[in-house]
Design an enzyme around this catalytic site. Structure first.
Site, mmCIF file in Angstrom:
data_model
loop_
_atom_site.group_PDB
_atom_site.id
_atom_site.type_symbol
_atom_site.label_atom_id
_atom_site.label_comp_id
_atom_site.label_asym_id
_atom_site.label_seq_id
_atom_site.Cartn_x
_atom_site.Cartn_y
_atom_site.Cartn_z
ATOM 1 N N ASN A 198 -6.914 -35.466 61.439
ATOM 2 C CA ASN A 198 -6.440 -34.955 60.143
ATOM 3 C C ASN A 198 -7.602 -34.209 59.489
ATOM 4 O O ASN A 198 -8.729 -34.242 59.993
ATOM 5 C CB ASN A 198 -5.911 -36.086 59.258
ATOM 6 C CG ASN A 198 -6.968 -37.135 58.992
ATOM 7 O OD1 ASN A 198 -7.989 -36.848 58.381
ATOM 8 N ND2 ASN A 198 -6.749 -38.350 59.474
ATOM 9 N N TYR A 211 2.903 -36.648 62.531
ATOM 10 C CA TYR A 211 3.175 -35.347 61.892
ATOM 11 C C TYR A 211 4.562 -34.787 62.228
ATOM 12 O O TYR A 211 4.923 -33.704 61.754
ATOM 13 C CB TYR A 211 2.070 -34.337 62.231
ATOM 14 C CG TYR A 211 0.771 -34.548 61.469
ATOM 15 C CD1 TYR A 211 0.649 -35.545 60.495
ATOM 16 C CD2 TYR A 211 -0.341 -33.746 61.709
ATOM 17 C CE1 TYR A 211 -0.540 -35.736 59.802
ATOM 18 C CE2 TYR A 211 -1.537 -33.921 61.006
ATOM 19 C CZ TYR A 211 -1.631 -34.917 60.064
ATOM 20 O OH TYR A 211 -2.812 -35.085 59.376
ATOM 21 N N ASP A 222 -3.123 -43.158 78.605
ATOM 22 C CA ASP A 222 -4.096 -43.146 77.513
ATOM 23 C C ASP A 222 -5.170 -42.081 77.740
ATOM 24 O O ASP A 222 -5.941 -42.162 78.698
ATOM 25 C CB ASP A 222 -4.721 -44.541 77.457
ATOM 26 C CG ASP A 222 -5.662 -44.715 76.298
ATOM 27 O OD1 ASP A 222 -5.920 -43.741 75.553
ATOM 28 O OD2 ASP A 222 -6.169 -45.850 76.137
ATOM 29 N N ASP A 258 -5.870 -40.524 67.376
ATOM 30 C CA ASP A 258 -7.127 -40.449 66.612
ATOM 31 C C ASP A 258 -7.789 -41.837 66.542
ATOM 32 O O ASP A 258 -8.988 -41.995 66.844
ATOM 33 C CB ASP A 258 -6.787 -39.928 65.198
ATOM 34 C CG ASP A 258 -7.987 -39.470 64.408
ATOM 35 O OD1 ASP A 258 -9.102 -39.454 64.959
ATOM 36 O OD2 ASP A 258 -7.807 -39.128 63.218
HETATM 37 N N1 AR6 Z 1 -3.308 -41.170 74.512
HETATM 38 C C1 AR6 Z 1 -2.456 -40.122 74.599
HETATM 39 N N2 AR6 Z 1 -1.509 -39.860 73.680
HETATM 40 C C2 AR6 Z 1 -1.404 -40.716 72.630
HETATM 41 C C3 AR6 Z 1 -2.267 -41.825 72.451
HETATM 42 C C4 AR6 Z 1 -3.249 -42.050 73.465
HETATM 43 N N3 AR6 Z 1 -4.111 -43.070 73.406
HETATM 44 N N4 AR6 Z 1 -1.907 -42.480 71.310
HETATM 45 C C5 AR6 Z 1 -0.874 -41.789 70.780
HETATM 46 N N5 AR6 Z 1 -0.561 -40.737 71.568
HETATM 47 P P1 AR6 Z 1 -0.383 -38.861 66.598
HETATM 48 P P2 AR6 Z 1 -0.229 -36.340 65.030
HETATM 49 C C6 AR6 Z 1 0.469 -39.684 71.377
HETATM 50 O O1 AR6 Z 1 0.456 -39.564 65.587
HETATM 51 O O2 AR6 Z 1 1.267 -36.347 65.095
HETATM 52 C C7 AR6 Z 1 -3.427 -39.759 62.860
HETATM 53 O O3 AR6 Z 1 -3.378 -40.815 61.955
HETATM 54 C C8 AR6 Z 1 1.640 -39.974 70.473
HETATM 55 O O4 AR6 Z 1 2.668 -40.685 71.179
HETATM 56 O O5 AR6 Z 1 -1.568 -39.549 67.143
HETATM 57 O O6 AR6 Z 1 -0.951 -35.051 65.335
HETATM 58 C C9 AR6 Z 1 -4.393 -38.670 62.446
HETATM 59 O O7 AR6 Z 1 -5.517 -39.175 61.784
HETATM 60 C C10 AR6 Z 1 2.092 -38.579 70.091
HETATM 61 O O8 AR6 Z 1 2.947 -38.019 71.081
HETATM 62 O O9 AR6 Z 1 -0.925 -37.441 66.009
HETATM 63 C C11 AR6 Z 1 -3.559 -37.813 61.546
HETATM 64 O O10 AR6 Z 1 -3.516 -38.331 60.239
HETATM 65 C C12 AR6 Z 1 0.800 -37.767 70.078
HETATM 66 O O11 AR6 Z 1 -0.178 -38.602 70.732
HETATM 67 C C13 AR6 Z 1 -2.184 -37.899 62.159
HETATM 68 O O12 AR6 Z 1 -2.145 -39.129 62.860
HETATM 69 C C14 AR6 Z 1 0.296 -37.392 68.702
HETATM 70 O O13 AR6 Z 1 0.596 -38.418 67.782
HETATM 71 C C15 AR6 Z 1 -1.948 -36.788 63.162
HETATM 72 O O14 AR6 Z 1 -0.620 -36.841 63.595
#
Ligand code: AR6
Length: 173
Positions: free
Chosen positions: A25, A122, A11, A35
């Site tokens: 976003n 995304y 995390d 996020d």
């Molecule tokens: N620590 C580290 N990595 C994480 C954590 C964490 N606590 N939680 C998730 N991941 P995403 P995106 C990983 O969906 O694709 C949001 O709603 C996860 O497994 O968080 O850039 C925003 O508001 C993945 O590999 O971001 C936008 O609307 C990575 O973080 C949208 O999602 C990114 O996944 C952005 O989408």
């Protein structure tokens, strides 16, 4: 001075670094995934500061304080939504890492942690995203390290961890 680049599976909100990067976003008003985790851990003052910024275009970045996080700063960047690769997704993803590092340098950041931007909601393919991330960070820090000494790629799950480990090995000088 040699810059340390490493992968940490876990995390990102727990990391005691100068700055963590948020995969946000364009509204900067929070969401799911990393996020949501960052806003929950930082507290409501983070949302207030983000609201005052008023948004951020894809590929750019904005910096705020870290509030209740162990990290002093949060750098919010907006990754591209994956549409198959023909809409400048690689370039936009690279810009996220480059612009985040530029803000980090300006803020005097020595240690920074990135999540795997765009690889969740995304849908950016993991291996490809990891290569863009690692190559961009290496190039950018070679060009101008500023005070950055330590970069962590914070991953969730074995697949992401392996992808980033491989990308680091493949791109090692
Ligand atoms: N620590 C580290 N990595 C994480 C954590 C964490 N606590 N939680 C998730 N991941 P995403 P995106 C990983 O969906 O694709 C949001 O709603 C996860 O497994 O968080 O850039 C925003 O508001 C993945 O590999 O971001 C936008 O609307 C990575 O973080 C949208 O999602 C990114 O996944 C952005 O989408």
């Amino acid at each position: 001075m040699k810059i340390r680049l490493e992968v940490f599976e876990g995390d990102i909100t727990k990391l005691e670094v100068d700055a963590i990067v948020n995969a946000a976003n364009e509204s900067l008003l929070g969401g799911g995934g990393v996020d949501g985790a960052i806003h929950r851990a930082a507290g409501s003052e983070l949302l207030a500061e983000c609201r005052a910024i008023g948004g951020c275009p894809t590929g750019e970045a904005r910096i705020t304080k870290g509030y209740d996080l162990p990290a002093r700063h949060v750098i919010h960047t907006v990754g591209p939504v994956w549409h198959g690769g023909g809409r400048s997704e690689d370039t936009l993803l690279g810009s996220c890492y480059r612009n985040s590092l530029a803000l980090a340098r300006e803020a005097g950041v020595k240690s920074i942690a990135f999540p795997a931007i765009s690889t969740g909601v995304y849908r950016f393919p993991l291996e490809r995203a990891a290569r863009v991330a690692v190559v961009t960070v290496r190039d950018e820090l070679e060009r101008d390290p500023g005070g950055v000494e330590h970069v962590i790629f914070s991953t969730f799950g074995h697949e992401a961890t392996d992808a980033f480990r491989r990308a680091l090995e493949e791109s090692a000088p």
